[in-house]
Design a protein around this motif. Structure first.
Motif, mmCIF file in Angstrom:
data_model
loop_
_atom_site.group_PDB
_atom_site.id
_atom_site.type_symbol
_atom_site.label_atom_id
_atom_site.label_comp_id
_atom_site.label_asym_id
_atom_site.label_seq_id
_atom_site.Cartn_x
_atom_site.Cartn_y
_atom_site.Cartn_z
ATOM 1 N N GLY A 89 42.166 34.244 47.636
ATOM 2 C CA GLY A 89 41.965 35.657 47.322
ATOM 3 C C GLY A 89 42.980 36.129 46.309
ATOM 4 N N ALA A 90 42.596 37.073 45.472
ATOM 5 C CA ALA A 90 43.506 37.638 44.478
ATOM 6 C C ALA A 90 44.256 38.809 45.096
ATOM 7 C CB ALA A 90 42.722 38.097 43.254
ATOM 8 N N GLN A 91 45.584 38.680 45.179
ATOM 9 C CA GLN A 91 46.387 39.783 45.692
ATOM 10 C C GLN A 91 46.907 40.583 44.500
ATOM 11 O OE1 GLN A 91 49.931 39.042 48.057
ATOM 12 N NE2 GLN A 91 49.362 40.762 49.347
ATOM 13 N N VAL B 242 37.922 32.361 43.200
ATOM 14 C CA VAL B 242 38.439 33.557 43.869
ATOM 15 C C VAL B 242 37.328 34.106 44.747
ATOM 16 C CG1 VAL B 242 39.258 35.923 43.561
ATOM 17 C CG2 VAL B 242 40.103 34.103 42.057
ATOM 18 N N SER B 243 37.603 34.197 46.047
ATOM 19 C CA SER B 243 36.573 34.581 47.015
ATOM 20 C C SER B 243 36.655 36.018 47.483
ATOM 21 C CB SER B 243 36.648 33.665 48.250
ATOM 22 O OG SER B 243 36.367 32.329 47.906
ATOM 23 N N TYR B 244 37.787 36.690 47.202
ATOM 24 C CA TYR B 244 37.937 38.088 47.624
ATOM 25 C C TYR B 244 39.148 38.675 46.915
ATOM 26 C CZ TYR B 244 41.668 36.324 50.632
ATOM 27 O OH TYR B 244 42.817 35.728 51.092
ATOM 28 N N VAL B 245 39.341 39.978 47.091
ATOM 29 C CA VAL B 245 40.469 40.692 46.485
ATOM 30 C C VAL B 245 41.164 41.520 47.558
ATOM 31 C CG1 VAL B 245 41.179 42.415 44.778
ATOM 32 C CG2 VAL B 245 39.319 40.820 44.248
ATOM 33 N N LEU C 265 32.520 40.336 44.560
ATOM 34 C CA LEU C 265 33.709 39.979 45.331
ATOM 35 C C LEU C 265 33.930 40.911 46.521
ATOM 36 C CD1 LEU C 265 36.336 39.120 42.569
ATOM 37 C CD2 LEU C 265 35.342 37.542 44.244
ATOM 38 N N PRO C 266 34.139 40.361 47.723
ATOM 39 C CA PRO C 266 34.548 41.187 48.858
ATOM 40 C C PRO C 266 35.963 41.715 48.635
ATOM 41 C CG PRO C 266 33.669 39.067 49.596
ATOM 42 C CD PRO C 266 33.896 38.958 48.119
ATOM 43 N N THR D 15 32.813 44.753 51.966
ATOM 44 C CA THR D 15 34.111 45.217 52.446
ATOM 45 C C THR D 15 34.505 44.491 53.731
ATOM 46 O OG1 THR D 15 33.122 47.039 53.696
ATOM 47 C CG2 THR D 15 33.791 47.496 51.421
ATOM 48 N N VAL D 16 35.808 44.236 53.861
ATOM 49 C CA VAL D 16 36.345 43.532 55.025
ATOM 50 C C VAL D 16 37.532 44.336 55.547
ATOM 51 C CG1 VAL D 16 37.360 41.395 55.891
ATOM 52 C CG2 VAL D 16 35.652 41.305 54.056
#
Length: 252
Positions: free
Chosen positions: A61-63, A106-109, A140-141, A161-162
């Motif tokens: 994930g991208a932080q 990249v699977s999420y942000v 992207l989630p 959204t998560v």
């Protein structure tokens, strides 16, 4: 069976300096929030962590953060929305290069630090982060605090959204995080962190700083990688979740 994702902030070093034990944490967590160079991280670190995550089957994930290396992304900043959106997209794009080179993506942000907390309530900054994610990849989630404006606006924009919870951070009675500058904001007792992790996963509740029990329903649980003894604590959390009948698995 109840299930939950375990995420950790990784790649939080710069040059020769390393803050997190990325290699060992990647044997425990199911999702890795990789610093993208704005609050921590550099190109070599991003590449290394992506390769290690891909090897272990951990989601990348991208932080994303405010541009604040000196303050580790934890200082309040006022960034014009158009500039913030571009910088969010820039960070995601940079990490995507290294993720794809490692055979993953990249699977999420997940926003970091001051940005994460700002967009709980700040409409303009939240909208800018959403715009940046959509610009980079509209599929992207995004991870965020339950009830935040960020998640509301992300959902309106069509982003998955998560919801996320923190076992080692104190909560206000409104379900927001107690600011780090206040006493008791970070929970350092390992037994308490483990117990809260199971409580959050099983009941979707936690005891707030005021003593009131509040709902915090989350699909992902954050384990801070910069906590002293973070690796052993993460192992204990995962073991106790399993013992309590909670399946640990990525949300994507």
């Amino acid at each position: 069976m109840t299930s939950i994702d375990l995420n950790a902030d990784l790649g939080e070093g710069f040059g020769r300096w390393r803050l997190t034990d990325d290699e060992q944490l990647l044997t425990v967590v199911t999702s890795a929030n990789v610093a993208c160079g704005f609050h921590a991280g550099d190109a070599a670190t991003m590449r290394r962590v992506c390769a290690q995550a891909a090897e272990r089957g951990v989601r990348v994930g991208a932080q994303v953060s405010y541009r604040d290396l000196a303050g580790f992304g934890r200082r309040a900043m006022d960034v014009p929305p158009a500039e913030l959106a571009a910088e969010v997209a820039y960070q995601i794009g940079a990490l995507e290069v290294f993720a794809r080179a490692a055979g993953t993506r990249v699977s999420y942000v997940k926003p970091h630090g001051a940005l994460y907390n700002r967009i709980v309530h700040d409409e303009a900054q939240a909208a800018a982060v959403v715009d940046g994610v959509v610009l980079a990849d509209a599929s992207l989630p995004v991870l965020g605090l339950p009830g935040s404006r960020f998640l509301d606006l992300a959902a309106e924009a069509g982003l998955p959204t998560v919801t996320e919870a923190f076992a080692d951070r104190a909560y206000t009675e409104r379900g927001t995080l107690v600011p780090r500058g206040e006493d008791g904001a970070v929970i350092t007792d390992a037994d308490a962190v483990v117990g809260r992790s199971v409580e959050l996963a099983r009941s979707g509740t936690v005891v707030a700083h005021s003593g009131e029990r509040i709902p915090v329903r989350a699909r992902s649980l954050c384990l801070h990688g910069d906590t002293p003894g973070a690796v052993e604590l993460a192992r204990r959390v995962r073991a106790e979740l399993a013992a309590a009948g909670v399946r640990v698995e990525a949300f994507v």
